[in-house]
Design a protein around this motif. Sequence first.
Motif, PDB file in Angstrom:
ATOM      1  N   GLN A 153      38.257  42.263  42.936  1.00  0.00           N
ATOM      2  CA  GLN A 153      39.131  41.128  43.227  1.00  0.00           C
ATOM      3  C   GLN A 153      40.500  41.621  43.712  1.00  0.00           C
ATOM      4  O   GLN A 153      41.145  42.436  43.064  1.00  0.00           O
ATOM      5  CB  GLN A 153      39.335  40.298  41.961  1.00  0.00           C
ATOM      6  CG  GLN A 153      40.218  39.072  42.148  1.00  0.00           C
ATOM      7  CD  GLN A 153      40.659  38.503  40.808  1.00  0.00           C
ATOM      8  OE1 GLN A 153      41.197  39.220  39.966  1.00  0.00           O
ATOM      9  NE2 GLN A 153      40.425  37.217  40.606  1.00  0.00           N
ATOM     10  N   GLN A 160      42.303  34.458  45.613  1.00  0.00           N
ATOM     11  CA  GLN A 160      41.336  35.500  45.293  1.00  0.00           C
ATOM     12  C   GLN A 160      40.584  35.905  46.555  1.00  0.00           C
ATOM     13  O   GLN A 160      40.047  35.064  47.261  1.00  0.00           O
ATOM     14  CB  GLN A 160      40.326  34.985  44.263  1.00  0.00           C
ATOM     15  CG  GLN A 160      39.091  35.880  44.134  1.00  0.00           C
ATOM     16  CD  GLN A 160      38.167  35.469  43.013  1.00  0.00           C
ATOM     17  OE1 GLN A 160      38.543  35.491  41.851  1.00  0.00           O
ATOM     18  NE2 GLN A 160      36.935  35.088  43.345  1.00  0.00           N
ATOM     19  N   GLU A 162      37.448  38.482  47.632  1.00  0.00           N
ATOM     20  CA  GLU A 162      36.391  39.298  47.020  1.00  0.00           C
ATOM     21  C   GLU A 162      36.000  40.442  47.942  1.00  0.00           C
ATOM     22  O   GLU A 162      35.647  40.210  49.087  1.00  0.00           O
ATOM     23  CB  GLU A 162      35.153  38.441  46.744  1.00  0.00           C
ATOM     24  CG  GLU A 162      35.382  37.317  45.768  1.00  0.00           C
ATOM     25  CD  GLU A 162      35.277  35.939  46.407  1.00  0.00           C
ATOM     26  OE1 GLU A 162      34.484  35.776  47.343  1.00  0.00           O
ATOM     27  OE2 GLU A 162      36.010  35.035  45.971  1.00  0.00           O
ATOM     28  N   LYS A 580      38.326  36.686  36.963  1.00  0.00           N
ATOM     29  CA  LYS A 580      37.629  36.574  38.244  1.00  0.00           C
ATOM     30  C   LYS A 580      36.941  35.215  38.277  1.00  0.00           C
ATOM     31  O   LYS A 580      36.390  34.772  37.262  1.00  0.00           O
ATOM     32  CB  LYS A 580      36.588  37.675  38.382  1.00  0.00           C
ATOM     33  CG  LYS A 580      37.201  39.047  38.636  1.00  0.00           C
ATOM     34  CD  LYS A 580      36.144  40.115  38.830  1.00  0.00           C
ATOM     35  CE  LYS A 580      36.813  41.465  39.026  1.00  0.00           C
ATOM     36  NZ  LYS A 580      35.841  42.564  39.085  1.00  0.00           N
ATOM     37  N   ASN A 619      41.814  41.929  39.562  1.00  0.00           N
ATOM     38  CA  ASN A 619      40.641  42.759  39.288  1.00  0.00           C
ATOM     39  C   ASN A 619      40.477  43.092  37.810  1.00  0.00           C
ATOM     40  O   ASN A 619      40.353  44.259  37.423  1.00  0.00           O
ATOM     41  CB  ASN A 619      40.691  44.044  40.129  1.00  0.00           C
ATOM     42  CG  ASN A 619      39.307  44.631  40.333  1.00  0.00           C
ATOM     43  OD1 ASN A 619      38.315  43.910  40.309  1.00  0.00           O
ATOM     44  ND2 ASN A 619      39.240  45.935  40.515  1.00  0.00           N
TER      45      ASN A 619
END
Length: 809
Positions: A153, A160, A162, A580, A619
């Motif tokens: 993350q 966010q 990914e 997350k 993260n």
Amino acid sequence: MEQTMELTTDQFIRDFEQTFNEQQQTLLQNATPTELFLALAHTIRQYYTPMWLERNESLSARQEKIAYYFSIEFLPGRMLETNLLNLGILDTVKEGFTQLGLDFTAVKNAEHDMALGNGGLGRLAAAFMDSLATTGYAGFGNGLRYKYGLFKQRIVDGYQVELPDAWFGSLGNVWETRKDHDAVNVRFFGNVYMADAGEGKLKPVYSNAQVLRAVPYDVPQLGYKNGVVNNLRLWDVEIPEEYELNYPTIADRRRVEDITAVLYPDDSTEEGKKLRLMQEYFMTSAGLQTIVKSYLKMGLPLEKIYEKVSVHINDTHPAVAPAEFMRILIDDYGMEWDAAWNATTKVMSYTNHTILSEALEKWSTGLFSFVLPRVFQIIVEIDNRYMAQMGAQGADYARVENTRIVRNGQVHMAHLAIIGGHSVNGVAQIHTELLKEDTLRDFYALTPEKFNNKTNGIVQRRWTQIAAPVLSQTIDKWIGFEWRNDIHALRALNDVVDNPRAQNDFWEVKQLAKKRLADYIEETTGVHVSTDAIFDVQVKRLHAYKRQLLNVMHIIKLYWDIKDNPEGDFTPRVFIFGAKAAPGYHFAKSIIKVINELANLINNDPEIGDKLKVVFLENYRVSLAELIIPAANVSEQISLASKEASGTSNMKFMMTGAVTMATLDGANIEIRDEVGEENIVIFGMTKDEVYHHYETHDYNARYLYDTDPVLHRVINTFVDGTIPRCQSEGSEIFDALVTYNDEYFLLEDFQSYVAAQARVSALYRDRERWMHMSMMNIANSDKFTSDDTIRQYAEEIWHLSLPHAGRHR
Ligand code: DL6
């Protein structure tokens, strides 16, 4: 008996230098942390390999019963320090590194987190692996060898983002060993019909099936100072040589490799769903095939396999296991249905980890029968026989209909796990009660004897000795070392919780941990936070039921309090988030964006200054948890009562001296029972109150919004432009809370939460009182050791004996 390795610092240095020279062929002083890490890991492998071989030999020589823990997730994090600690050589190695002029911390940080999990479920599986080895039970893991973990993350402009988590990267997994001789084939797709096999038997004949090779990689699981090495088996996929011609292009091969490429591939499409089902079947089939093979090597009758084998289904992902086991026993080994069913139900057991129905997997019969045609036939047969048997017993028809496996065009995996096994457990007392009363009530009515509770636990060694070494030394100072081997000895701390010098020591320990975290926060986010403030932490997956948003609403309230009265006497707070959001979970991602924009607003307002700070650490993962958790003063466990099955971070915070801000949900209730009502801060509705709303449909969020001026102002803040750059996310939140009637009752719990938070502020100002609470939490955390949890699984569900007595108890 304690069994640590005999290793002097000099010997370690010699071994390490030799391995390093063989591997790296450069000067030690020029080596990167990664090169040093690789050499160190290989040195350690040489130390534990003889123990591993001996363990395997002795288990088969004694024909020990083995429990196999099947899980789609294992989240061990970094393994280096755990392995060193469990071998009893952590201090020796650190000393060796000091003598060599090398930085142990940099080397330890060079290891990538082994991130084959998402959150609590995977971390629990990893904890159980450690505890099985530590208690000495023969319990082996079975999972998948993903090349990419959940995702990495990053936060960009508050959002966010990914990225692939290439934990495996170019280094691979230094701890694993490929076990080629145990490879097996797994079959998907195609057509199957039953042909006459003579002697009145039928055998399946397949056409057009896809056959793939499953190759195991074993990762040793070391017990704490007892010489035991168990095994975590992770399966990888390969194309069998005889079928190579079917995959002429790289793209063809990639489609196969996808099966073990990534944890939780996106399943919003049919292709994604298919891939997930293939993953689940792949690891289950491969694991079960080798289990049967290795059982048969003992020369014992297959009908009695349950005497030597238990298979545990961790959540619904491996829930195809009973049907696949039946297939193996009947199709591959010619067993009769009844004998096979008897063996299967005695071998299988299942843990439920959630009451959220969307997390209990169901597959459409169309997809399932397409991917796994023979297993589907067997499931239909199990289902029919279940209906017939229940009918014959005169069971309530509606209940039987509700519990059947194939229903309304779907295969209900939890139902298969329950019907095909002998035990179903929840993961905290309240959760198990809810399963019995609500989620699985029809099963409970039909087969109450299958239900039991196993409250989760944590590997306390990791969260103290590894994550909080200074805290551990301070515990040693006050109560001696025994707690390191026997966590129940920690209770001796109860005698010093009011000792001013002890309180001072533990205060200083927390301050040091806060300083370490404050430095990390400044380094990674640029935000300066004061260690004089309360560090108030909520780290966990982002989900609406976990109510990070309630925390945000309280922060907004504090913001307005300070703005209204800048000279007021506030107890400074730093709110720290780590979370997350699942990639397809839009609302959760909106909450992340709002937290980040709120943080920008607050952290850059000079009028607010050090009174209030908000930090979102990107993260979140096991190694970051090791930094964050020991630094917390307040642990936020604020899910809506009934929704969090257990939680395990609550236990980690408790044991490192944070005070829990909690609803009466999951294991929070058992934490309260251990520390006492006065050493935890409880707020909010009870599960019965929540259920009352469900029954009466009387909840009216808009009414609360309209009539409570504080709430009104807080909720308006999401949409009135106060928090910049999140107009659409703010509206989405407003709608969820007001327009769509607040599914998780945040508005109802808000005032009680605010009052509880005010209590926390007052308590923190009374250092004596606060330290009493904090130390009471540490002193009474022993109940939550995963060593005891796993003993209960071993004794009560798997009926294992203790081949190698762990010394800890
Ligand atoms: O049992 C481990 C862990 C619990 O501590 C959490 O409370 C629970 O949410 C989690 N469950 C899952 C399953 N899916 N969902 N949601 O991850 O298990």
